[in-house]
Enzyme design. Structure first.
Site, PDB file in Angstrom:
ATOM      1  N   LYS A  61       0.830  -1.201   0.000  1.00 19.19           N
ATOM      2  CA  LYS A  61       0.000   0.000   0.000  1.00 19.19           C
ATOM      3  C   LYS A  61       0.868   1.255   0.000  1.00 19.19           C
ATOM      4  CE  LYS A  61      -3.886  -1.933   2.650  1.00 19.19           C
ATOM      5  NZ  LYS A  61      -4.947  -1.667   1.674  1.00 19.19           N
TER       6      LYS A  61
ATOM      7  N   ARG B 161     -10.721 -11.159   1.257  1.00 17.73           N
ATOM      8  CA  ARG B 161     -11.642 -12.126   0.665  1.00 17.73           C
ATOM      9  C   ARG B 161     -11.111 -13.545   0.752  1.00 17.73           C
ATOM     10  NH1 ARG B 161     -11.454  -8.926  -4.826  1.00 17.73           N
ATOM     11  NH2 ARG B 161     -11.149  -7.328  -3.231  1.00 17.73           N
TER      12      ARG B 161
END
Length: 531
Positions: free
Chosen positions: A305, A379
Site C-alpha cells: 500500500k 476475501r
C-alpha cells in the site's frame, strides 16, 4: 464489555492500556426534571420548535423563559447534535441544564436519539459534570416506544462518553461522568424504561468491545491476541470457543488464511465462537453464522500500500471486532438461538515467505485461486471462514469486512454496502440495520461480472480489476457459500472515523454490532425461522 480481558493488560510491545470507564451508576429514577439534584439535567428540542413543551417546557418555565429566548435569538435551533448549556443559578436543584437538538421530527428515530444523547453527555463531561440526569429522548412526541427511547438515550450516552485510554492517558480538563440517571416524573413506565436501559447497557458495552479492539495498536492486537479476545467470551453462559492455530489450520487445509499470513512473523488464528441459547442443544444447527475479517494489520503484502494513511490499517480487523462484540451481546441477552461467530485473524506483511502475484493457492473448500493482488487478502480469509461455517451446518451466513476501497468511493463514510444471494435474507438484514440505526445500502451481484474473475491457471482470480470492485469482491465470496442464504456487509467506509461523528469518537466506530444483535433478536422472535 470484556472487562476481564482488558484488565489483563498488554503482553506485546505496546503501552499498557486500561479498561474503558463507564459511569459507576447507570440507573432509572423517578424524578422531575425541575426537581432532580444533579450536576446537569438533559432535555431536548426538535428542530423548528419555537415554544418548547413537555419536560423542556417545564425547565423553561422554571428558568424564566431562557430556552425560549435562546430559540428566539437563534442561539438554539434544535439541529441534531447541537447542545446549549444553561447555568440554573439556583433556580433548580440541578446546577446546569443541557438542551440537546433532536433534528427534524419527521424521520426521527433511534439513531437521532442516540446521537443527540451522545452530544449531550459529551457536553456534560466538558463542563465537569459528574452526575447527569436525562429524559428518554423521543418517548411519546418523538414516536418511539418507551423501551426504544430508553435504549437509544442510554446507548448514545454511554457511547458518547467512550474514549480510548492508551497508557491511562487522561484528557486535560475533563472529568469522568460517574452517575447517569434516566428519569421520568412518574413510576408508570418504570418496567419499560428499565428494560430499555438494561438492553442499552449490554449493547453499548458490546460496541465498546469492538471499538476497543480496533483502537489498539497492531503491535498489541496481533492475530493471537484477537483470538484471545474471542476466547474470553467463554466466561459467558452458553458460550464455547475453539481456536485453530497455525498447525491445525495447515492440517485442515485453510489455504486462504495460511497464504495471507505467510509473510508475517505473527501466526494466524481462526476462532469459532459457539453460543447455544435457551431451547437449543449441541446437536442443533446454528441459526446463523456471523463471520468477521480480522486482518490486524494490512500492509498490502507484496502489493504494498502507499505510505500515506497506512497506520489506519490496524482497523482492518473491524469486521472481526463487530462479530466478537455482537456475540458478547447475544450471549448476555440470552437470546433463544444457536449462533456461530467465526473470526479469521491474520497479519498481511511483505516478508520473504509472503504470498505473491502469480501464486496459485488451494482454499479450504478445495477451489484454487490465482493471486493477482496480495492486497485483496480479506476475501481469501473470509472465503475459508465462510466455507468452514457452512460445513459446520450454519443455516444462514453474514460476513462483515473492511473489504474494498471501492466501497468508500461508492458510499462514503456514513453508509455500508450489502450484497446478498437471497432476497428474503437480504431484507431481514436490511430491516435489522434500519432498526439499529446503522445505514446500509444493497448493491447488486451482477452475474456477468463473474467473468472478470476468470483465470487461466486456477478456478478463479482473487480480483476482477477496478471496475465494480466491491461487487466482484462479493462475487468472489459467493463462490464459497453455495446455496446457503448469505449477506456480505462491506464496512470499509464506516468502520472508523477521523473525527467525532454521531455517537463515535475518533477511531473505531463498532459499526455492525447493533445490526447483528437486532438481526439475532428478530430471528429469536421468529423462533429462529425468520420471516
Amino acid at each position: 464489555m470484556l472487562q476481564w480481558w482488558w484488565d489483563a493488560g498488554i503482553e506485546g510491545q505496546g503501552v499498557r492500556d486500561v479498561a474503558p470507564r463507564l459511569p459507576a451508576e447507570i440507573a432509572f429514577r423517578v424524578a422531575s426534571v425541575t426537581e432532580v439534584d444533579a450536576d446537569a439535567v438533559v432535555v431536548n428540542l426538535f428542530e423548528g420548535v419555537r415554544v418548547p413543551g413537555g419536560a423542556t417546557g417545564a425547565v423553561d418555565a422554571a428558568l424564566g423563559g431562557v430556552i425560549r429566548d435562546a430559540i428566539a435569538c437563534g442561539e438554539l435551533k434544535g439541529k441534531l447534535g447541537e447542545t446549549l448549556v444553561i447555568h440554573t443559578l439556583g433556580r433548580m436543584p440541578a446546577r446546569r441544564v443541557i438542551v440537546t437538538g433532536l433534528g427534524p421530527q419527521e424521520g426521527f428515530g433511534r439513531r437521532a436519539a442516540r446521537e443527540a444523547s451522545a452530544a449531550a453527555l459529551r457536553a456534560a463531561r466538558r463542563h465537569g459534570c459528574r452526575r447527569v440526569a436525562t429524559i428518554a429522548h423521543g418517548a411519546g412526541i418523538g414516536g418511539l416506544a418507551p423501551e426504544e427511547a430508553a435504549l437509544a438515550t442510554v446507548e448514545g450516552a454511554l457511547l458518547g462518553l467512550y474514549r480510548y485510554r492508551a497508557g491511562g492517558r487522561e484528557d486535560a480538563g475533563e472529568r469522568d461522568v460517574e452517575a447517569l440517571w434516566l428519569i421520568d416524573r412518574t413510576d408508570q413506565q418504570r418496567a419499560r424504561l428499565e428494560a430499555g436501559l438494561e438492553r442499552a447497557r449490554v449493547i453499548a458495552e458490546a460496541v465498546i468491545t469492538a471499538r476497543e479492539l480496533g483502537n489498539r495498536p497492531a503491535n498489541d492486537l496481533t492475530p493471537p491476541r484477537l483470538a484471545e479476545a474471542a476466547a474470553a467470551l467463554e466466561r459467558l453462559e452458553g458460550v464455547q470457543v475453539e481456536v485453530l492455530d497455525e498447525v491445525i489450520l495447515r492440517e485442515r487445509g485453510f489455504g486462504g488464511v495460511l497464504a495471507v499470513a505467510a509473510g508475517s512473523a505473527q501466526p494466524p488464528r481462526l476462532a469459532v465462537i459457539t453460543y447455544t441459547g435457551p431451547g437449543r442443544g449441541p446437536g442443533d444447527p446454528a441459526d446463523v453464522a456471523l463471520v468477521g475479517k480480522g486482518v490486524t494489520f494490512d500492509s498490502g503484502g507484496i502489493s504494498l500500500k502507499p505510505r500515506e494513511g497506512m497506520e489506519d490499517m490496524k482497523f482492518d480487523m473491524m469486521g472481526a471486532g463487530a462479530v466478537i462484540g455482537a456475540m458478547e451481546a447475544i450471549a448476555r441477552l440470552r437470546l433463544p438461538l444457536k449462533v456461530l461467530g467465526v473470526v479469521a485473524a491474520v497479519e498481511n506483511m511483505p516478508g520473504g515467505r509472503a504470498f505473491k502475484p502469480g501464486d496459485v493457492i488451494t482454499m479450504y473448500s478445495g477451489k484454487t485461486v490465482e493471486i493477482n493482488n496480495s492486497d485483496a487478502e480479506g476475501r481469501l480469509i473470509l472465503a475459508d471462514a465462510l466455507a468452514y461455517a457452512r460445513e459446520l451446518g450454519a443455516r444462514r451466513l453474514v460476513d462483515l469486512a473492511t473489504l474494498t476501497g471501492a466501497m468508500v468511493i461508492a458510499l462514503g463514510h456514513e453508509v455500508a454496502g450489502m450484497m446478498a444471494n437471497d432476497d428474503a435474507w437480504a431484507g431481514q438484514v436490511a430491516a435489522a440495520a434500519e432498526k439499529a440505526g446503522e445505514a446500509l445500502w444493497r448493491l447488486p451481484l451482477v452475474p456477468s461480472y463473474r467473468d472478470l474473475l476468470r483465470s487461466e491457471y486456477a478456478d478463479l482470480k482473487n480480483t476482477g480489476g477496478r471496475p465494480a470492485g466491491s461487487i466482484t469482491a462479493a462475487l468472489f465470496l459467493q463462490e464459497f457459500v453455495g446455496d446457503t442464504p448469505w449477506a456480505h456487509l462491506d464496512i470499509a467506509g464506516v468502520a472508523w472515523t477521523d473525527k467525532v461523528r454521531g455517537d463515535s469518537a475518533k477511531g473505531a466506530t463498532g459499526y455492525g454490532v447493533r445490526t447483528l444483535v437486532e438481526l439475532a433478536q428478530a430471528l429469536a422472535g421468529a423462533g429462529g425461522e425468520g420471516r
